[in-house]
Write an enzyme that holds these catalytic residues in place. Structure first.
Site, PDB file in Angstrom:
ATOM      1  N   CYS A  52     -88.726  63.018  55.312  1.00 56.89           N
ATOM      2  CA  CYS A  52     -87.586  63.933  55.228  1.00 56.89           C
ATOM      3  C   CYS A  52     -86.260  63.179  55.135  1.00 56.89           C
ATOM      4  CB  CYS A  52     -87.544  64.841  56.454  1.00 56.89           C
ATOM      5  SG  CYS A  52     -89.098  65.647  56.859  1.00 56.89           S
ATOM      6  N   ASP A  84     -90.488  66.323  63.248  1.00 52.74           N
ATOM      7  CA  ASP A  84     -91.300  67.428  63.772  1.00 52.74           C
ATOM      8  C   ASP A  84     -92.748  67.325  63.314  1.00 52.74           C
ATOM      9  OD1 ASP A  84     -88.718  68.200  64.455  1.00 52.74           O
ATOM     10  OD2 ASP A  84     -89.209  70.320  64.293  1.00 52.74           O
ATOM     11  N   ASP A 126     -86.108  69.021  60.324  1.00 53.54           N
ATOM     12  CA  ASP A 126     -85.796  70.380  60.778  1.00 53.54           C
ATOM     13  C   ASP A 126     -84.553  70.518  61.661  1.00 53.54           C
ATOM     14  OD1 ASP A 126     -88.192  70.750  59.542  1.00 53.54           O
ATOM     15  OD2 ASP A 126     -89.171  71.771  61.196  1.00 53.54           O
ATOM     16  N   SER A 477     -93.877  76.417  64.146  1.00 56.53           N
ATOM     17  CA  SER A 477     -93.367  75.727  62.971  1.00 56.53           C
ATOM     18  C   SER A 477     -93.090  76.744  61.879  1.00 56.53           C
ATOM     19  CB  SER A 477     -94.416  74.725  62.484  1.00 56.53           C
ATOM     20  OG  SER A 477     -94.167  74.352  61.152  1.00 56.53           O
TER      21      SER A 477
END
Length: 561
Positions: A52, A84, A126, A477
């Site tokens: 990410c 995450d 996230d 999630s």
């Protein structure tokens, strides 16, 4: 207008008394003329621990170029991130929601201490998005958020698109005997083909979409892919735009209002976004000092249709939405249909409607099938529903995207913690009709309110997703689907009703009626409560202990105070 007289950075650099400060800044490259320019803090959440964020250093260089081109002086600093997806399914996940507060605190410490005139933050995983915007709202200096962008889809053995949820569900398929170890390994190797955030309408894409609709990022920020020239151009343009915001003195609290929060949540609902949006939007509202409660989510949810056929409830990923036209094209369609407030100010220095004036509606692309017609939505109202009842007096959040049935009544299967539940799933001990209860995973109890993707994905992989219910005081999630209820408040650790549930008790989840009910009499609950003892905090030292002592209920966004 912002002038030299009210430029915050002059507190650090202006006048004879600040000569020592200027001396240190000269050592990092400042020239005489730089002290007359806006000083912009650039929060770089680059990290090679997660795809990410692995490419963000490249984007930050583009942001720095844009700030220089716009007439500002960039100062890059690091802020932490935690993955995450990698922390999922074990004790490391306790740090996930905590990281949102740490990110906000880190940016506030640096930008507040340096008296930056503006903040540009580049984030991917996230908690980056809400953490960055929370800091911006606290500091209330001109700010822009840049999302690192979504990962490209992986390719399965039959040409199907894969993403991170594919491998979580493959584990469940293996447990059910539907897939061998070789098949799992193949999916494991192909699910994440490079840099970028998880591809479906999971939490990263949900929050980047919300922030774009809110006006805190440039148009198309949510959908420009991580590995694309479009994302690099956009990041450069964000740097230029931020200097313009400084000159115009347009600040986050001019942008984050009740109306722009409605825009943000409207977009989340239209796209089929994550339950985490409820926590994060509430936290952003609190930092911006905007009144916003669970009732507001319900109010907006009652009138906004679910339109996008995106994972986890649907079949497409964010890259498909990009190919269909992109996030701003969907916003244009929602604006045309009267779902958005077009007069809300944005980081371009223009209202939302002005930003979208030259943007075509996604419906002009007759070939796209990602966003369904307004008259034929996936669901007439929001796919996220706020539930109440004796099991959640302060509220809980239910996600109904892609479900054939939104109601279940069944016996409680009670587990203290995620690991105990996952072990039961491995043993094939969960049966159709069960209502699984996972408790002790709330903000205080966890601490940190873990996400239950390992559990829900395994249940999906075993084919139980449509025939059981699941309730927790933890979170889910954005990759979760099934009849799941999270954020149950008050949580078990502080004596919420969920702490009193016993194995075999009858529980009803009814999303249409917005109820979650434990079929036990008030007298029996009172008797059980008399025998309940408040447990000690799990953690005694460190950041988790600090969090547990200061965090508020999930019904208030699980913010610390």
């Amino acid at each position: 207008m912002n002038t030299d007289a009210n430029r915050k950075s002059l507190t650090t650099t202006g006048g004879m008394g600040r000569a020592p400060n200027r001396a240190m800044l000269r050592a990092v490259g400042f020239m005489d003329e730089d002290f007359d320019r806006p000083m912009i803090g650039v929060a770089n959440l680059y990290s090679d621990i997660t795809p990410c964020n692995a490419h963000l250093d490249r984007l930050v260089r583009k942001a720095v170029e844009g700030i220089r081109a716009g007439g500002g002086v960039p100062q890059t600093f690091g802020a932490p991130t935690a993955s995450d997806g990698i922390m999922m399914g074990h004790q490391g996940m306790r740090y996930s929601l905590v990281s949102r507060e740490v990110i906000a605190d880190s940016i506030e410490v640096v930008a507040g201490g340096m008296n930056h005139d503006g903040i540009l933050a580049v984030g991917g995983c996230d908690k980056n998005m809400p953490g960055c915007v929370m800091a911006m709202a606290r500091l209330n200096v001109p700010s822009i958020f840049v999302y690192g962008g979504s990962i490209l889809p992986g390719v399965g053995g039959h040409g199907e698109a894969l993403d991170i949820v594919s491998i979580f569900e493959a584990v469940g398929q293996f447990q059910a005997g539907k897939l061998d170890a070789k098949g799992v390994h193949k999916i494991e190797c192909e699910s994440c083909p490079g840099a970028g955030s998880c591809g479906g309408m999971y939490t990263a894409n949900t929050m980047s979409s919300a922030i774009e609709a809110m006006g805190m990022s440039l148009p198309f920020d949510a959908s420009n892919p991580a590995v694309s020239a479009a994302k690099e151009r956009e990041t450069f343009q964000a740097g230029v735009a931020l200097v313009n915001l400084v000159h115009k003195n347009i600040r986050p609290r001019d942008i984050i209002t009740r109306k722009s929060l409605e825009n943000a949540y409207t977009f989340v609902l239209a796209l089929g976004g994550s339950t985490n949006a409820v926590l994060h939007l509430m936290a952003i509202a609190r930092e911006a000092e905007v009144e916003w409660t669970l009732a507001d989510f319900d109010r907006v949810g009652a009138k906004v249709p679910h339109l996008a056929d995106l994972k986890p409830g649907g079949k497409y990923v964010m890259h498909d939405l990009y190919m269909a036209g992109g996030s701003a094209c969907v916003l244009r369609a929602l604006l045309d249909a009267g779902f958005l407030h077009g007069d809300c100010m944005t980081v371009t220095g223009q209202p939302l409607a002005e930003n979208l004036k030259a943007v075509p509606s996604v419906y002009q692309n007759k070939a796209q099938t990602v966003v369904l017609p307004l008259e034929k939505p996936l669901h007439q109202s929001g796919h996220l529903v706020i539930l109440h009842g004796n099991l959640a007096p302060e509220g809980a959040v239910c996600k109904i995207a892609g479900l054939k049935s939104t109601k279940i009544t069944g016996p409680a299967r009670v587990f203290d913690g995620e690991e105990a539940c996952f072990h039961a799933i491995e043993q094939r001990a969960i049966k159709p009709g069960d209502v699984v209860v996972i408790r002790g995973e709330g903000p205080v109890g966890g601490p940190g309110m873990r996400e239950m993707l390992s559990v829900t994905a395994a249940l999906m992989g075993q084919g139980l997703g449509e025939v059981i219910g699941l309730i927790t005081d933890g979170r889910f999630s954005g990759g979760t689907h099934g009849l799941v209820v999270g954020h149950v408040s008050p949580e078990a650790w502080v004596g919420g009703t969920i702490a009193l549930v016993k194995e075999g008790d009858k529980i009803t989840i009814d999303a249409e009626a917005k109820k979650v009910v434990l079929d036990v009499s008030d007298a029996e609950l009172a008797k059980r409560r008399e025998g309940w003892k408040k447990p000690e905090l799990r953690e005694k030292r460190g950041v988790l202990a600090k969090y547990a002592r200061t965090v508020r209920s999930a019904s208030e966004g699980a913010v610390t105070s």
